[in-house]
Write an enzyme that holds these catalytic residues in place. Structure first.
Site, short mmCIF file in Angstrom:
data_model
loop_
_atom_site.label_atom_id
_atom_site.label_comp_id
_atom_site.label_asym_id
_atom_site.label_seq_id
_atom_site.Cartn_x
_atom_site.Cartn_y
_atom_site.Cartn_z
N GLU A 106 0.85 -1.20 0.00
CA GLU A 106 0.00 0.00 0.00
C GLU A 106 0.89 1.24 0.00
O GLU A 106 2.01 1.22 0.51
CB GLU A 106 -0.88 -0.08 1.27
CG GLU A 106 -1.73 1.11 1.60
CD GLU A 106 -2.88 1.36 0.62
OE1 GLU A 106 -2.57 1.53 -0.57
OE2 GLU A 106 -4.04 1.45 1.06
N ASP A 107 0.38 2.34 -0.55
CA ASP A 107 1.16 3.57 -0.56
C ASP A 107 1.18 4.21 0.84
O ASP A 107 2.22 4.54 1.38
CB ASP A 107 0.66 4.57 -1.61
CG ASP A 107 -0.85 4.85 -1.51
OD1 ASP A 107 -1.53 4.25 -0.66
OD2 ASP A 107 -1.34 5.68 -2.31
N ASP A 110 -3.75 5.82 6.35
CA ASP A 110 -4.24 7.01 7.03
C ASP A 110 -5.10 6.52 8.20
O ASP A 110 -4.59 6.22 9.27
CB ASP A 110 -5.01 7.86 6.01
CG ASP A 110 -5.49 9.20 6.56
OD1 ASP A 110 -5.23 9.48 7.74
OD2 ASP A 110 -6.12 9.96 5.82
N THR A 114 -9.10 1.52 4.56
CA THR A 114 -8.88 0.81 3.29
C THR A 114 -8.26 -0.56 3.55
O THR A 114 -8.72 -1.58 3.03
CB THR A 114 -7.95 1.65 2.36
OG1 THR A 114 -8.51 2.95 2.22
CG2 THR A 114 -7.80 1.00 1.01
N LYS A 138 0.44 7.35 8.54
CA LYS A 138 0.19 8.63 9.21
C LYS A 138 -0.04 8.42 10.70
O LYS A 138 -0.77 7.50 11.09
CB LYS A 138 -1.05 9.30 8.62
CG LYS A 138 -0.76 10.06 7.38
CD LYS A 138 -1.96 10.91 7.00
CE LYS A 138 -1.89 11.27 5.54
NZ LYS A 138 -3.07 11.99 5.07
N PHE A 159 -1.23 16.14 4.17
CA PHE A 159 -1.63 15.54 2.91
C PHE A 159 -0.44 15.54 1.97
O PHE A 159 0.13 16.58 1.66
CB PHE A 159 -2.81 16.29 2.26
CG PHE A 159 -3.39 15.50 1.11
CD1 PHE A 159 -4.32 14.51 1.34
CD2 PHE A 159 -2.95 15.72 -0.18
CE1 PHE A 159 -4.82 13.74 0.30
CE2 PHE A 159 -3.45 14.97 -1.24
CZ PHE A 159 -4.39 13.98 -0.99
N ARG A 172 1.45 12.16 -9.36
CA ARG A 172 1.96 10.80 -9.10
C ARG A 172 3.41 10.66 -9.58
O ARG A 172 4.18 9.86 -9.05
CB ARG A 172 1.10 9.75 -9.83
CG ARG A 172 -0.31 9.62 -9.30
CD ARG A 172 -0.95 8.34 -9.83
NE ARG A 172 -2.40 8.33 -9.66
CZ ARG A 172 -3.04 7.96 -8.56
NH1 ARG A 172 -2.35 7.57 -7.51
NH2 ARG A 172 -4.35 7.97 -8.48
P1 5GP Z 1 -7.26 5.16 4.83
O1 5GP Z 1 -8.32 4.21 4.33
O2 5GP Z 1 -6.16 4.47 5.60
O3 5GP Z 1 -7.85 6.31 5.58
O4 5GP Z 1 -6.63 5.82 3.54
C1 5GP Z 1 -5.76 5.09 2.69
C2 5GP Z 1 -5.81 5.58 1.28
O5 5GP Z 1 -6.17 6.95 1.24
C3 5GP Z 1 -4.46 5.49 0.62
O6 5GP Z 1 -4.34 4.31 -0.12
C4 5GP Z 1 -4.45 6.70 -0.30
O7 5GP Z 1 -5.02 6.36 -1.54
C5 5GP Z 1 -5.34 7.70 0.38
N1 5GP Z 1 -4.60 8.67 1.21
C6 5GP Z 1 -4.58 8.78 2.56
N2 5GP Z 1 -3.81 9.79 2.95
C7 5GP Z 1 -3.32 10.35 1.82
C8 5GP Z 1 -2.43 11.44 1.57
O8 5GP Z 1 -1.91 12.14 2.46
N3 5GP Z 1 -2.16 11.69 0.27
C9 5GP Z 1 -2.68 10.98 -0.76
N4 5GP Z 1 -2.34 11.33 -1.98
N5 5GP Z 1 -3.52 9.93 -0.57
C10 5GP Z 1 -3.83 9.64 0.72
#
Ligand code: 5GP
Length: 181
Positions: A106-107, A110, A114, A138, A159, A172
């Site tokens: 995963e990138d 947060d 996900t 994060k 962000f 990207r």
């Molecule tokens: P989560 O479900 O953990 O809240 O969010 C995960 C997904 O949200 C990541 O795969 C990414 O696509 C997006 N995301 C969360 N934080 C960021 C951020 O700071 N920048 C970007 N570009 N995408 C984020």
């Protein structure tokens, strides 16, 4: 979470703060590759990249592995051109991971929502093992408890874009991690 601005806003990415340089990323990806190769010695690893954000990280990571691996992808979306999650995660894939050693790549983590959805979905296929490798995690309160075994960098609640991460499908291609807030 991070403050929002319009996706149409024109941003000069070169004037944004560099949070993690390309050199730091390279070094950390090498370390992760060494660690994962040691941990999976003698096994074949099935890497599942989470599209779109993880495509560059996954491409660099696999080239640091010294174990056999197979690569596939799933698509997950929850942000829809915004800087805060919509709270709904949609997954698309046609994977068969039964009896395999799986690593979800995963990138960024947060809230963890996900990954929670992805893990629940992939566990149904009864893989032999399943772990997560995320480039960024994060540091936020009330994170959903999901165990991420391999983390590149812990970051504050900013962000970020670049190295595969987008804002409304832009940035990207930026080679480092930049802050957009
Ligand atoms: P989560 O479900 O953990 O809240 O969010 C995960 C997904 O949200 C990541 O795969 C990414 O696509 C997006 N995301 C969360 N934080 C960021 C951020 O700071 N920048 C970007 N570009 N995408 C984020």
């Amino acid at each position: 979470m991070s403050s929002a601005s319009s996706p149409e806003e024109i941003i000069n990415i070169n004037s944004q703060e560099v949070l993690i340089s390309r050199g730091q990323i390279n070094q950390r990806v090498e370390e992760l590759g060494r660690q994962i190769s040691a941990d999976y010695q003698g096994r074949e690893l099935h890497l599942v990249g989470v599209l779109n954000g993880a495509f560059i990280f996954l491409a660099d990571l696999v080239r640091q592995l010294s174990i056999p691996c197979q690569i596939c992808f799933l698509q997950a979306s929850s942000y829809k051109d915004k800087k805060v999650s919509s709270g709904e995660v949609t997954l698309m894939h046609n994977l068969d991971l039964s009896g395999k050693d799986v690593m979800v790549v995963e990138d960024i983590v947060d809230t963890g929502l996900t990954l929670k959805y992805i893990l629940e979905d992939l566990q149904q296929q009864k893989p032999t093992s399943i772990e997560i490798c995320a480039l960024l995690s994060k540091n936020i309160p009330d994170k959903i408890p999901v165990e991420v075994k391999y983390v590149g960098f812990e970051i504050e609640d900013r962000f970020v874009v670049g190295y595969g991460l987008d804002y409304a499908e832009k940035y990207r291609e930026v080679p480092h991690i930049a802050c957009l807030d």
